[in-house]
Design a protein around this motif. Structure first.
Motif, mmCIF file in Angstrom:
data_model
loop_
_atom_site.group_PDB
_atom_site.id
_atom_site.type_symbol
_atom_site.label_atom_id
_atom_site.label_comp_id
_atom_site.label_asym_id
_atom_site.label_seq_id
_atom_site.Cartn_x
_atom_site.Cartn_y
_atom_site.Cartn_z
ATOM 1 N N PRO A 27 7.393 20.721 -7.744
ATOM 2 C CA PRO A 27 6.194 19.871 -7.727
ATOM 3 C C PRO A 27 6.369 18.622 -6.875
ATOM 4 N N VAL A 28 5.290 18.247 -6.185
ATOM 5 C CA VAL A 28 5.260 17.044 -5.351
ATOM 6 C C VAL A 28 4.321 16.034 -6.007
ATOM 7 N N VAL A 29 4.847 14.860 -6.321
ATOM 8 C CA VAL A 29 4.084 13.804 -7.001
ATOM 9 C C VAL A 29 3.959 12.615 -6.056
ATOM 10 N N ALA A 30 2.753 12.058 -5.934
ATOM 11 C CA ALA A 30 2.525 10.883 -5.093
ATOM 12 C C ALA A 30 2.202 9.680 -5.961
ATOM 13 N N ALA A 31 2.859 8.553 -5.687
ATOM 14 C CA ALA A 31 2.572 7.280 -6.354
ATOM 15 C C ALA A 31 1.668 6.480 -5.422
ATOM 16 N N VAL A 32 0.370 6.486 -5.712
ATOM 17 C CA VAL A 32 -0.623 5.965 -4.766
ATOM 18 C C VAL A 32 -1.088 4.580 -5.201
ATOM 19 N N HIS A 33 -0.380 3.560 -4.753
ATOM 20 C CA HIS A 33 -0.757 2.182 -5.063
ATOM 21 C C HIS A 33 -1.446 1.569 -3.845
ATOM 22 N N GLY A 34 -2.419 0.713 -4.074
ATOM 23 C CA GLY A 34 -3.114 0.066 -2.964
ATOM 24 C C GLY A 34 -3.911 1.067 -2.140
ATOM 25 N N TRP A 35 -3.877 0.876 -0.817
ATOM 26 C CA TRP A 35 -4.657 1.722 0.089
ATOM 27 C C TRP A 35 -3.922 2.995 0.473
ATOM 28 N N ALA A 36 -4.681 4.068 0.567
ATOM 29 C CA ALA A 36 -4.231 5.313 1.183
ATOM 30 C C ALA A 36 -5.302 5.654 2.212
ATOM 31 N N ALA A 37 -5.048 5.293 3.458
ATOM 32 C CA ALA A 37 -6.046 5.456 4.516
ATOM 33 C C ALA A 37 -5.518 6.379 5.603
ATOM 34 N N GLY A 38 -6.422 7.041 6.299
ATOM 35 C CA GLY A 38 -6.037 7.913 7.388
ATOM 36 C C GLY A 38 -5.024 8.947 6.936
ATOM 37 N N ALA A 39 -3.890 9.007 7.641
ATOM 38 C CA ALA A 39 -2.841 9.960 7.280
ATOM 39 C C ALA A 39 -2.333 9.728 5.867
ATOM 40 N N ASN A 70 0.822 -1.207 0.000
ATOM 41 C CA ASN A 70 0.000 0.000 0.000
ATOM 42 C C ASN A 70 0.856 1.257 0.000
ATOM 43 N N PHE A 71 0.240 2.341 -0.429
ATOM 44 C CA PHE A 71 0.871 3.653 -0.310
ATOM 45 C C PHE A 71 1.089 3.959 1.164
ATOM 46 N N CYS A 72 0.020 3.896 1.949
ATOM 47 C CA CYS A 72 0.114 4.078 3.395
ATOM 48 C C CYS A 72 -1.229 3.744 4.018
ATOM 49 N N ALA A 73 -1.221 2.829 4.981
ATOM 50 C CA ALA A 73 -2.457 2.394 5.627
ATOM 51 C C ALA A 73 -2.832 3.249 6.839
ATOM 52 N N GLY A 74 -2.144 4.382 7.013
ATOM 53 C CA GLY A 74 -2.446 5.267 8.132
ATOM 54 C C GLY A 74 -1.519 5.032 9.302
ATOM 55 N N GLY A 75 -1.895 5.573 10.448
ATOM 56 C CA GLY A 75 -1.076 5.416 11.638
ATOM 57 C C GLY A 75 -1.122 4.001 12.182
ATOM 58 N N ASN A 76 -0.137 3.651 12.982
ATOM 59 C CA ASN A 76 -0.072 2.322 13.586
ATOM 60 C C ASN A 76 -0.950 2.313 14.838
ATOM 61 N N VAL A 77 -2.157 1.804 14.700
ATOM 62 C CA VAL A 77 -3.139 1.859 15.789
ATOM 63 C C VAL A 77 -2.697 1.031 16.993
ATOM 64 N N ARG A 78 -1.954 -0.024 16.759
ATOM 65 C CA ARG A 78 -1.442 -0.823 17.889
ATOM 66 C C ARG A 78 -0.512 0.020 18.759
#
Length: 257
Positions: free
Chosen positions: A95-107, A55-63
């Motif tokens: 310029p800022v470019v994001a490669a967004v593969h899979g999930w981008a959740a939360g942050a 994933n790009f980023c699944a958000g913060g580490n809730v644990r």
């Protein structure tokens, strides 16, 4: 793929999450990214933000949230560090470019909203994810999302914790374009690399105009545009662009100051 910030062919590569801990936000990498953004030099013509893993980023580490002795203090520290990174992205003159593969959740979704251009694939999905754990947005989402999709739609997305598929994300303007899933990183890098030989001074001025436009009146923005284009005309970048057009040749912005 290197996780630490690295400059390759004029592009600053920033990884925000790795396969460890389920591609949650890696704050060592976030801190390193903030430092790298704060010391950009003339070599860097673009920033590429990506995740290393499924994933790009699944958000913060809730644990980690749950394990903290003082959860409020812990989240305050993480949000402060994340927001330093978001401010550094916003202040980047390139310029800022994001490669967004899979999930981008939360942050992760917040950082998609913070990019100038976001490239996704058919499997890309975005989700605020905050209501699911009883928390409120961070990373600037409550500011950027309404400006991208409109206030009413932003309320719906945030309050209902909507899962936004790739096609809808593109329609809403959260993703700039879609390519095949296995081409997301390649296309994002191609776009970022393209900026390195472009009119960097013009990109910086464009970003400044875009940043101030939400709070400016039309009269103020027209004045700002007038002053900006006049200033650009007397820069080496502007002179090279105009002279190349008249001479019917491709401009070479690499030779300008």
């Amino acid at each position: 793929m290197s996780s630490e910030p690295v400059v390759i062919d004029g592009v600053l590569h920033l990884t925000i999450a790795t396969a460890a801990a389920g591609t949650s936000l890696d704050f060592d990498l976030i801190d390193a990214g903030t430092a790298a953004l704060g010391s950009l030099d003339a070599e860097i013509g673009a920033v590429l933000v990506t995740g290393a893993g499924a994933n790009f980023c699944a958000g913060g580490n809730v644990r980690h949230f749950a394990d903290a002795e003082d959860r409020g203090a812990f989240l305050h520290d993480l949000a402060t560090r994340l927001h330093d990174f978001v401010r550094a992205l916003a202040d980047a003159p390139v310029p800022v470019v994001a490669a967004v593969h899979g999930w981008a959740a939360g942050a992760g979704m917040s950082l998609v909203c913070a990019a100038d251009i976001a490239i996704g694939g058919p499997s890309t999905k975005l989700r605020p994810a905050y209501p699911g754990i009883g928390l409120t947005p961070d990373g600037g989402m409550s500011w950027t999302l309404p400006r991208i999709v409109g206030v009413s739609r932003a309320r719906e997305i945030l309050l209902t914790d909507a899962v936004i598929g790739a096609e809808q994300a593109q329609q809403l303007g959260l993703l700039s374009r879609l390519v095949a899933d296995d081409e997301v990183r390649t296309e994002a890098l191609r776009v970022a690399t393209g900026f390195t030989t472009g009119p960097r001074a013009a990109y910086t001025a464009m970003k400044k105009l875009l940043a101030q436009s939400p709070s400016a009146t039309l009269d103020q923005q027209l004045d700002a545009e007038r002053d900006s284009i006049a200033a650009a005309a007397n820069t080496s970048t502007g002179r090279e662009g105009v002279d190349a057009f008249v001479a019917k040749r491709k401009p070479d912005y690499r030779k300008v100051d």
